[in-house]
Design an enzyme around this catalytic site. Structure first.
Site, PDB file in Angstrom:
ATOM      1  N   ARG A 156      87.483  45.916  43.782  1.00  0.00           N
ATOM      2  CA  ARG A 156      86.228  45.213  44.051  1.00  0.00           C
ATOM      3  C   ARG A 156      85.467  45.836  45.212  1.00  0.00           C
ATOM      4  O   ARG A 156      84.374  45.352  45.535  1.00  0.00           O
ATOM      5  CB  ARG A 156      86.533  43.761  44.385  1.00  0.00           C
ATOM      6  CG  ARG A 156      86.336  42.786  43.227  1.00  0.00           C
ATOM      7  CD  ARG A 156      86.737  41.432  43.748  1.00  0.00           C
ATOM      8  NE  ARG A 156      86.147  40.330  43.072  1.00  0.00           N
ATOM      9  CZ  ARG A 156      86.744  39.588  42.150  1.00  0.00           C
ATOM     10  NH1 ARG A 156      87.932  39.913  41.731  1.00  0.00           N
ATOM     11  NH2 ARG A 156      86.156  38.522  41.658  1.00  0.00           N
TER      12      ARG A 156
ATOM     13  N   ARG B 272      82.709  26.941  33.286  1.00  0.00           N
ATOM     14  CA  ARG B 272      84.016  27.493  32.887  1.00  0.00           C
ATOM     15  C   ARG B 272      85.117  26.444  33.034  1.00  0.00           C
ATOM     16  O   ARG B 272      85.165  25.685  34.003  1.00  0.00           O
ATOM     17  CB  ARG B 272      84.346  28.709  33.746  1.00  0.00           C
ATOM     18  CG  ARG B 272      85.787  29.177  33.627  1.00  0.00           C
ATOM     19  CD  ARG B 272      86.009  30.565  34.164  1.00  0.00           C
ATOM     20  NE  ARG B 272      85.427  30.792  35.465  1.00  0.00           N
ATOM     21  CZ  ARG B 272      85.213  32.004  35.982  1.00  0.00           C
ATOM     22  NH1 ARG B 272      85.518  33.072  35.294  1.00  0.00           N
ATOM     23  NH2 ARG B 272      84.682  32.132  37.171  1.00  0.00           N
TER      24      ARG B 272
ATOM     25  N   ARG C 224      87.950  25.547  38.150  1.00  0.00           N
ATOM     26  CA  ARG C 224      88.333  26.218  39.399  1.00  0.00           C
ATOM     27  C   ARG C 224      87.527  25.653  40.562  1.00  0.00           C
ATOM     28  O   ARG C 224      86.339  25.379  40.422  1.00  0.00           O
ATOM     29  CB  ARG C 224      88.058  27.724  39.285  1.00  0.00           C
ATOM     30  CG  ARG C 224      89.152  28.483  38.605  1.00  0.00           C
ATOM     31  CD  ARG C 224      88.770  29.897  38.253  1.00  0.00           C
ATOM     32  NE  ARG C 224      88.154  30.667  39.326  1.00  0.00           N
ATOM     33  CZ  ARG C 224      87.822  31.958  39.221  1.00  0.00           C
ATOM     34  NH1 ARG C 224      88.055  32.605  38.096  1.00  0.00           N
ATOM     35  NH2 ARG C 224      87.263  32.601  40.220  1.00  0.00           N
TER      36      ARG C 224
ATOM     37  N   ARG D 119      79.563  34.363  45.600  1.00  0.00           N
ATOM     38  CA  ARG D 119      80.383  35.393  44.951  1.00  0.00           C
ATOM     39  C   ARG D 119      79.508  36.453  44.279  1.00  0.00           C
ATOM     40  O   ARG D 119      79.846  37.635  44.266  1.00  0.00           O
ATOM     41  CB  ARG D 119      81.328  34.739  43.934  1.00  0.00           C
ATOM     42  CG  ARG D 119      82.513  34.051  44.621  1.00  0.00           C
ATOM     43  CD  ARG D 119      83.161  32.975  43.763  1.00  0.00           C
ATOM     44  NE  ARG D 119      83.600  33.429  42.482  1.00  0.00           N
ATOM     45  CZ  ARG D 119      83.759  32.635  41.420  1.00  0.00           C
ATOM     46  NH1 ARG D 119      83.483  31.347  41.495  1.00  0.00           N
ATOM     47  NH2 ARG D 119      84.170  33.128  40.290  1.00  0.00           N
TER      48      ARG D 119
HETATM   49  P1  ADP Z   1      84.917  36.522  34.498  1.00  0.00           P
HETATM   50  O1  ADP Z   1      86.399  36.736  34.292  1.00  0.00           O
HETATM   51  O2  ADP Z   1      84.129  37.798  34.407  1.00  0.00           O
HETATM   52  O3  ADP Z   1      84.592  35.771  35.760  1.00  0.00           O
HETATM   53  P2  ADP Z   1      85.145  34.689  32.210  1.00  0.00           P
HETATM   54  O4  ADP Z   1      85.755  35.540  31.138  1.00  0.00           O
HETATM   55  O5  ADP Z   1      86.024  33.703  32.865  1.00  0.00           O
HETATM   56  O6  ADP Z   1      84.390  35.628  33.308  1.00  0.00           O
HETATM   57  O7  ADP Z   1      83.873  33.971  31.571  1.00  0.00           O
HETATM   58  C1  ADP Z   1      83.051  33.097  32.337  1.00  0.00           C
HETATM   59  C2  ADP Z   1      82.603  31.939  31.477  1.00  0.00           C
HETATM   60  O8  ADP Z   1      81.690  32.402  30.480  1.00  0.00           O
HETATM   61  C3  ADP Z   1      83.741  31.242  30.730  1.00  0.00           C
HETATM   62  O9  ADP Z   1      83.477  29.854  30.702  1.00  0.00           O
HETATM   63  C4  ADP Z   1      83.685  31.847  29.314  1.00  0.00           C
HETATM   64  O10 ADP Z   1      84.144  30.938  28.326  1.00  0.00           O
HETATM   65  C5  ADP Z   1      82.198  32.137  29.152  1.00  0.00           C
HETATM   66  N1  ADP Z   1      81.930  33.363  28.399  1.00  0.00           N
HETATM   67  C6  ADP Z   1      82.612  34.539  28.455  1.00  0.00           C
HETATM   68  N2  ADP Z   1      82.064  35.463  27.640  1.00  0.00           N
HETATM   69  C7  ADP Z   1      80.995  34.852  27.054  1.00  0.00           C
HETATM   70  C8  ADP Z   1      80.001  35.270  26.088  1.00  0.00           C
HETATM   71  N3  ADP Z   1      80.000  36.512  25.595  1.00  0.00           N
HETATM   72  N4  ADP Z   1      79.055  34.378  25.734  1.00  0.00           N
HETATM   73  C9  ADP Z   1      79.048  33.119  26.253  1.00  0.00           C
HETATM   74  N5  ADP Z   1      79.948  32.651  27.144  1.00  0.00           N
HETATM   75  C10 ADP Z   1      80.911  33.513  27.552  1.00  0.00           C
HETATM   76  P1  AMP Z   2      88.328  36.128  40.139  1.00  0.00           P
HETATM   77  O1  AMP Z   2      89.426  35.336  39.534  1.00  0.00           O
HETATM   78  O2  AMP Z   2      88.383  37.591  39.755  1.00  0.00           O
HETATM   79  O3  AMP Z   2      86.971  35.523  39.904  1.00  0.00           O
HETATM   80  O4  AMP Z   2      88.567  36.110  41.718  1.00  0.00           O
HETATM   81  C1  AMP Z   2      88.542  34.906  42.444  1.00  0.00           C
HETATM   82  C2  AMP Z   2      88.556  35.197  43.942  1.00  0.00           C
HETATM   83  O5  AMP Z   2      89.789  35.863  44.293  1.00  0.00           O
HETATM   84  C3  AMP Z   2      87.456  36.107  44.470  1.00  0.00           C
HETATM   85  O6  AMP Z   2      86.252  35.414  44.729  1.00  0.00           O
HETATM   86  C4  AMP Z   2      88.110  36.665  45.741  1.00  0.00           C
HETATM   87  O7  AMP Z   2      88.087  35.711  46.791  1.00  0.00           O
HETATM   88  C5  AMP Z   2      89.578  36.819  45.312  1.00  0.00           C
HETATM   89  N1  AMP Z   2      89.830  38.161  44.753  1.00  0.00           N
HETATM   90  C6  AMP Z   2      90.221  38.455  43.481  1.00  0.00           C
HETATM   91  N2  AMP Z   2      90.363  39.775  43.313  1.00  0.00           N
HETATM   92  C7  AMP Z   2      90.041  40.349  44.497  1.00  0.00           C
HETATM   93  C8  AMP Z   2      89.959  41.686  44.964  1.00  0.00           C
HETATM   94  N3  AMP Z   2      90.225  42.731  44.159  1.00  0.00           N
HETATM   95  N4  AMP Z   2      89.578  41.892  46.260  1.00  0.00           N
HETATM   96  C9  AMP Z   2      89.321  40.877  47.073  1.00  0.00           C
HETATM   97  N5  AMP Z   2      89.347  39.593  46.701  1.00  0.00           N
HETATM   98  C10 AMP Z   2      89.709  39.313  45.424  1.00  0.00           C
END
Ligand code: ADP
Ligand code: AMP
Length: 214
Positions: free
Chosen positions: A88, A127, A160, A171
């Site tokens: 990141r 989500r 979350r 974020r």
């Molecule tokens: P990230 O891991 O990048 O933070 P997620 O995979 O958790 O994102 O997706 C974020 C939210 O968007 C979830 O609620 C998921 O169900 C929804 N989502 C993911 N991909 C799509 C898509 N292509 N179209 C609509 N909603 C989506």
């Molecule tokens: P994510 O599940 O990827 O959305 O991450 C949730 C949170 O975890 C982020 O907002 C950061 O606080 C922490 N985090 C996850 N991955 C990293 C990373 N590679 N470097 C620093 N913080 C991280």
């Protein structure tokens, strides 16, 4: 296949990761999931990470890098891996590069899931995640057929604590400042593929499979 997933919070990385690891039979390494597991178990690492995660800030590089290096040395990563949410920062990307070089391996692709900023908040705030199996849903865009329970395993869905509008905005800001530069970093390494994340979940996956060439 050795892969990383790049993209802002809410882009759909975790959602695509579930399909990618199934198809290519590689372990899914999500640093966010590792921190959340540690928070749940009340470990030192979890307590430390919580301070940053709750504010929408990045956990310090040193802490994250050590965890990922240890994880990559495990046996199951010999066949490849998918890193989701790591690296990141440029510091993390460089540390990953060094670690892989030492292991005599290299990344095959960096998959950049591209989504307009304005829809990220809606995606992240709506989500919901299964407490039992970690499957990801969205209250309107991708609901579970069993409503508040997981359609795959029946587990309860939860939100979350960092998926509120204020923390998600922070974020996204952190992503733009710290993580977006990695798009050019991996473009320069010649392994970047950019995918349109603003289409149906299945279509996004189809595009990824084509980009991976198999
Ligand atoms: P990230 O891991 O990048 O933070 P997620 O995979 O958790 O994102 O997706 C974020 C939210 O968007 C979830 O609620 C998921 O169900 C929804 N989502 C993911 N991909 C799509 C898509 N292509 N179209 C609509 N909603 C989506
Ligand atoms: P994510 O599940 O990827 O959305 O991450 C949730 C949170 O975890 C982020 O907002 C950061 O606080 C922490 N985090 C996850 N991955 C990293 C990373 N590679 N470097 C620093 N913080 C991280």
């Amino acid at each position: 296949m050795r892969l990383i997933l790049l993209g802002p919070p809410g882009a759909g990385k975790g959602t695509q990761a579930a399909s990618i690891v199934q198809r290519y039979e590689i372990p899914h390494i999500s640093t966010g999931d590792i921190f959340r597991k540690n928070m749940k178990e009340g470990t030192q690492l979890g307590l430390k990470a919580k301070e940053f995660m709750e504010k929408g800030l990045l956990v310090p590089d040193q802490l994250v890098v050590e965890i990922v290096k240890d994880r990559l040395e495990q046996e199951d990563c010999k066949k490849g891996f998918l890193l989701d949410g790591f690296p990141r920062t440029v510091v993390q990307a460089e540390a990953l590069g060094h670690a892989l070089k030492k292991m005599n391996v290299a990344l095959d692709k960096a998959i950049n899931v591209n989504v307009d900023k304005h829809i990220l908040i809606e995606r992240a705030v709506g989500r919901r995640i299964c407490k039992e199996c970690g499957a990801t849903y969205h209250i309107t865009l991708h609901p579970s057929a069993k409503k508040d329970d997981c359609e795959k395993c029946g587990g309860l869905l939860y939100q979350r604590s960092d998926d509120n509008e204020e923390t998600v905005s922070k974020r996204i800001e952190v992503y733009l400042n710290e993580t977006q530069p990695l798009i050019d970093y991996y473009k320069n390494e010649g392994i970047l593929v950019t995918i349109n994340g603003q289409q149906d979940i299945g279509k996004v996956f189809d595009e990824i499979v084509v980009a991976l060439g198999a």
